[in-house]
Scaffold this motif. Structure first.
Motif, PDB file in Angstrom:
ATOM      1  N   GLY A  84       0.822  -1.211   0.000  1.00  0.00           N
ATOM      2  CA  GLY A  84       0.000   0.000   0.000  1.00  0.00           C
ATOM      3  C   GLY A  84       0.854   1.259   0.000  1.00  0.00           C
ATOM      4  O   GLY A  84       2.079   1.196  -0.185  1.00  0.00           O
ATOM      5  N   ASP A 107       0.714  -9.045   2.069  1.00  0.00           N
ATOM      6  CA  ASP A 107      -0.336  -8.145   1.590  1.00  0.00           C
ATOM      7  C   ASP A 107      -1.350  -8.949   0.772  1.00  0.00           C
ATOM      8  O   ASP A 107      -0.978  -9.864   0.027  1.00  0.00           O
ATOM      9  N   THR A 133      -5.339  -5.802  -2.326  1.00  0.00           N
ATOM     10  CA  THR A 133      -6.658  -5.260  -2.654  1.00  0.00           C
ATOM     11  C   THR A 133      -6.434  -4.191  -3.727  1.00  0.00           C
ATOM     12  O   THR A 133      -5.298  -3.984  -4.182  1.00  0.00           O
ATOM     13  N   LYS A 146     -10.471   1.191  13.420  1.00  0.00           N
ATOM     14  CA  LYS A 146      -9.073   1.388  13.833  1.00  0.00           C
ATOM     15  C   LYS A 146      -9.000   1.528  15.362  1.00  0.00           C
ATOM     16  O   LYS A 146      -8.085   0.996  16.001  1.00  0.00           O
ATOM     17  N   ASN A 194      -1.244  11.444   5.845  1.00  0.00           N
ATOM     18  CA  ASN A 194       0.012  11.361   5.071  1.00  0.00           C
ATOM     19  C   ASN A 194      -0.227  11.767   3.628  1.00  0.00           C
ATOM     20  O   ASN A 194      -1.325  11.613   3.108  1.00  0.00           O
ATOM     21  N   LEU A 246       0.490  -2.651   9.166  1.00  0.00           N
ATOM     22  CA  LEU A 246      -0.162  -1.514   8.483  1.00  0.00           C
ATOM     23  C   LEU A 246      -1.373  -1.938   7.666  1.00  0.00           C
ATOM     24  O   LEU A 246      -2.144  -1.078   7.243  1.00  0.00           O
ATOM     25  N   ILE A 287       1.671   3.788   2.479  1.00  0.00           N
ATOM     26  CA  ILE A 287       2.691   3.983   3.521  1.00  0.00           C
ATOM     27  C   ILE A 287       3.564   2.736   3.646  1.00  0.00           C
ATOM     28  O   ILE A 287       4.795   2.817   3.768  1.00  0.00           O
ATOM     29  N   TYR A 289     -14.561   3.703   9.552  1.00  0.00           N
ATOM     30  CA  TYR A 289     -13.107   3.513   9.460  1.00  0.00           C
ATOM     31  C   TYR A 289     -12.452   3.756  10.813  1.00  0.00           C
ATOM     32  O   TYR A 289     -11.739   2.897  11.345  1.00  0.00           O
ATOM     33  N   ASP A 317      -4.148 -12.981   3.225  1.00  0.00           N
ATOM     34  CA  ASP A 317      -5.223 -12.147   3.759  1.00  0.00           C
ATOM     35  C   ASP A 317      -5.165 -12.256   5.281  1.00  0.00           C
ATOM     36  O   ASP A 317      -5.239 -13.370   5.819  1.00  0.00           O
ATOM     37  N   ILE A 318      -5.063 -11.141   5.975  1.00  0.00           N
ATOM     38  CA  ILE A 318      -4.913 -11.213   7.440  1.00  0.00           C
ATOM     39  C   ILE A 318      -6.194 -11.676   8.136  1.00  0.00           C
ATOM     40  O   ILE A 318      -6.185 -11.939   9.333  1.00  0.00           O
ATOM     41  N   SER A 362      -8.538   1.599   4.419  1.00  0.00           N
ATOM     42  CA  SER A 362      -8.079   2.893   4.944  1.00  0.00           C
ATOM     43  C   SER A 362      -8.871   4.116   4.476  1.00  0.00           C
ATOM     44  O   SER A 362      -8.538   5.231   4.875  1.00  0.00           O
TER      45      SER A 362
HETATM   46  P1  NAD Z   1      -3.505   1.783   1.839  1.00  0.00           P
HETATM   47  O1  NAD Z   1      -4.982   1.628   1.706  1.00  0.00           O
HETATM   48  O2  NAD Z   1      -2.751   2.542   0.815  1.00  0.00           O
HETATM   49  O3  NAD Z   1      -2.821   0.331   1.920  1.00  0.00           O
HETATM   50  C1  NAD Z   1      -3.372  -0.713   2.678  1.00  0.00           C
HETATM   51  C2  NAD Z   1      -2.679  -2.007   2.268  1.00  0.00           C
HETATM   52  O4  NAD Z   1      -3.243  -3.079   3.061  1.00  0.00           O
HETATM   53  C3  NAD Z   1      -2.893  -2.372   0.792  1.00  0.00           C
HETATM   54  O5  NAD Z   1      -1.675  -2.779   0.213  1.00  0.00           O
HETATM   55  C4  NAD Z   1      -3.872  -3.545   0.869  1.00  0.00           C
HETATM   56  O6  NAD Z   1      -3.724  -4.468  -0.209  1.00  0.00           O
HETATM   57  C5  NAD Z   1      -3.519  -4.172   2.201  1.00  0.00           C
HETATM   58  N1  NAD Z   1      -4.641  -4.922   2.772  1.00  0.00           N
HETATM   59  C6  NAD Z   1      -5.933  -4.519   2.885  1.00  0.00           C
HETATM   60  N2  NAD Z   1      -6.675  -5.500   3.423  1.00  0.00           N
HETATM   61  C7  NAD Z   1      -5.839  -6.541   3.659  1.00  0.00           C
HETATM   62  C8  NAD Z   1      -6.018  -7.840   4.221  1.00  0.00           C
HETATM   63  N3  NAD Z   1      -7.224  -8.272   4.617  1.00  0.00           N
HETATM   64  N4  NAD Z   1      -4.950  -8.656   4.339  1.00  0.00           N
HETATM   65  C9  NAD Z   1      -3.717  -8.236   3.913  1.00  0.00           C
HETATM   66  N5  NAD Z   1      -3.495  -7.026   3.359  1.00  0.00           N
HETATM   67  C10 NAD Z   1      -4.544  -6.187   3.247  1.00  0.00           C
HETATM   68  O7  NAD Z   1      -3.283   2.385   3.293  1.00  0.00           O
HETATM   69  P2  NAD Z   1      -2.200   3.442   3.802  1.00  0.00           P
HETATM   70  O8  NAD Z   1      -2.706   4.795   3.547  1.00  0.00           O
HETATM   71  O9  NAD Z   1      -0.863   3.053   3.329  1.00  0.00           O
HETATM   72  O10 NAD Z   1      -2.282   3.187   5.374  1.00  0.00           O
HETATM   73  C11 NAD Z   1      -1.493   2.173   5.996  1.00  0.00           C
HETATM   74  C12 NAD Z   1      -1.819   2.133   7.483  1.00  0.00           C
HETATM   75  O11 NAD Z   1      -1.542   3.397   8.059  1.00  0.00           O
HETATM   76  C13 NAD Z   1      -3.277   1.826   7.795  1.00  0.00           C
HETATM   77  O12 NAD Z   1      -3.314   0.987   8.914  1.00  0.00           O
HETATM   78  C14 NAD Z   1      -3.873   3.189   8.104  1.00  0.00           C
HETATM   79  O13 NAD Z   1      -4.959   3.066   9.008  1.00  0.00           O
HETATM   80  C15 NAD Z   1      -2.692   3.885   8.744  1.00  0.00           C
HETATM   81  N6  NAD Z   1      -2.686   5.363   8.594  1.00  0.00           N
HETATM   82  C16 NAD Z   1      -2.831   5.928   7.346  1.00  0.00           C
HETATM   83  C17 NAD Z   1      -2.784   7.308   7.221  1.00  0.00           C
HETATM   84  C18 NAD Z   1      -2.905   7.980   5.876  1.00  0.00           C
HETATM   85  O14 NAD Z   1      -2.981   9.215   5.827  1.00  0.00           O
HETATM   86  N7  NAD Z   1      -2.902   7.263   4.759  1.00  0.00           N
HETATM   87  C19 NAD Z   1      -2.606   8.109   8.355  1.00  0.00           C
HETATM   88  C20 NAD Z   1      -2.450   7.488   9.607  1.00  0.00           C
HETATM   89  C21 NAD Z   1      -2.486   6.110   9.706  1.00  0.00           C
END
Ligand code: NAD
Ligand code: TYD
Length: 349
Positions: free
Chosen positions: A11, A34, A37, A160, A186, A82, A13, A156, A60-61, A86
């Protein structure tokens, strides 16, 4: 030897974190787990896909048995978690997938960590990456502190918040060595163009309207993604067991001001008439339950681990826009669904 399971590493981050860890710690093995998705994209990881200390596994977690096998076979020593659904707007449409991945998926990982590390919890770290949205919504004044009571208001953030509580419960009940961080919004390269900043950049490029929810007066605090990664690195290595650290960008902006900033920078980069992108702004129906303001007090992280954001929003936005302009193919692929077709073909088992 550390064998760190990074979940959600394809994903936004997660892919920045995986690249950072693979390069900085050749002595660690980084296992990126991962599900791929719509938000997971292996092309984010091209630079490290052949590195000897990197491995990708598609899982899949929400599947506990599969996770147990991974812990058993790879002898996972640490987790940085992570993987999540999201996007707030998707959670309003489909809360169940958020409960499954964010709550059940996190619980499954905690169960595995407890089972496989039970003889020496202190040698293993379970790091849970979370969001400032668990704290709810602020008025014009004030900041979220680590002690602020949880008050999640979207499916959401509720999912979390629930996962955060479970991580703390496993620390208190079983003695698992956990750390947790709650970060603000982010931005940067590789963010899927459903989130505000890449969506606006992409829509300007293709001359589509820029949907601003409500009156555009909601405020978010923006953090350059690489600064988040540096904070995760510090907290993983030096954070205190059972503790929570807030991470913020010190860059609060109203949505409409942020959209104006992107429009003006894009006009310059694309040699378009001044103010021409602003004409694409369209005020649309507000998001249901739209949180007004997020802002973070990150003084604990600053004082304990000497972290602070290093990139200003103006600087970071220039870098972000440059990246999207240089990676038109990436944008085109993720908006056309080409990369999903690729995964379906190559990972159909
Ligand atoms: P993202 O949606 O870009 O990526 C999420 C990743 O998780 C994807 O690669 C997806 O394929 C994978 N995923 C989803 N469901 C899954 C499952 N069941 N099993 C395995 N993999 C799975 O998210 P992001 O923006 O990179 O955020 C990453 C983390 O950071 C999240 O936990 C989010 O809550 C947290 N976060 C994000 C932000 C932000 O601004 N983006 C800010 C603070 C915290
Ligand atoms: P988003 O990037 O979805 O992050 P979050 O909801 O997690 O903060 O949205 C950032 C802000 O931008 C939020 O206040 C909602 C608003 N927004 C719009 O005005 N238009 C849009 O098309 C999107 C996606 C978001």
């Amino acid at each position: 030897m550390k064998r760190i399971l990074v979940t959600g590493g394809a994903g936004f981050i997660g892919s920045h974190l995986v690249k950072f860890l693979v390069r900085k710690y050749p002595e660690y093995r980084i296992i990126n787990l991962d599900k791929l998705t719509y938000a997971g994209n292996l092309s984010n990881l091209k630079e490290v896909e052949n590195a000897p200390n990197y491995q990708f596994i598609r899982r899949d977690i929400t599947n506990l048995q599969e996770l147990r096998k991974v812990f058993e076979e790879i002898k996972i020593t640490d987790v940085i978690h992570l993987a999540a659904e999201s996007h707030v707007d998707r959670s309003i449409e489909d809360p169940t997938s958020f409960v499954l991945t964010n709550v059940l998926g996190t619980t499954n990982l905690l169960i595995c960590a407890r089972e496989f590390w039970k003889n020496n919890f202190q040698e293993h770290i379970f790091y849970h990456v979370s969001t400032d949205e668990v704290y709810g919504s602020l008025g014009a004044e004030g900041l979220f502190k680590e002690e602020t009571a949880y008050d999640p208001r979207s499916p959401y953030s509720a999912s979390k918040a629930s996962s955060d509580h479970l991580v703390r419960a496993f620390h208190h009940t079983y003695g698992l060595n956990t750390v947790l961080s709650n970060c603000s919004n982010n931005y940067g390269p590789n963010q899927f163009p459903e989130k505000l900043i890449p969506l606006v950049i992409n829509n300007i490029l293709v001359n589509r309207s820029l949907p601003v929810y409500g009156e555009g007066l909601n405020v978010r605090d923006w953090l350059w993604v690489e600064d988040h990664i540096k904070a995760i690195d510090l907290i993983f290595h030096k954070g205190r067991s059972g503790e929570t650290y807030n991470i913020g960008g010190n860059a609060e902006m109203r949505n409409i001001d942020l959209v104006h900033l992107i429009c003006d920078l894009m006009d310059k980069k694309l040699n378009r008439d001044p103010l021409s992108s602003r004409k694409l702004i369209t005020y649309v129906k507000d998001r249901l339950g739209h949180d007004l303001r997020y802002a973070i007090d990150f003084s604990k992280l600053q004082n304990e681990l000497f972290w602070s954001p290093s990139v200003s929003i103006e600087e970071g936005m220039q870098l972000t826009i440059d990246w999207y302009l240089d990676h038109n193919d990436w944008l085109r692929d993720v908006t056309s669904g080409e990369y999903m077709k690729y995964y379906q073909k190559h990972y159909s088992n």
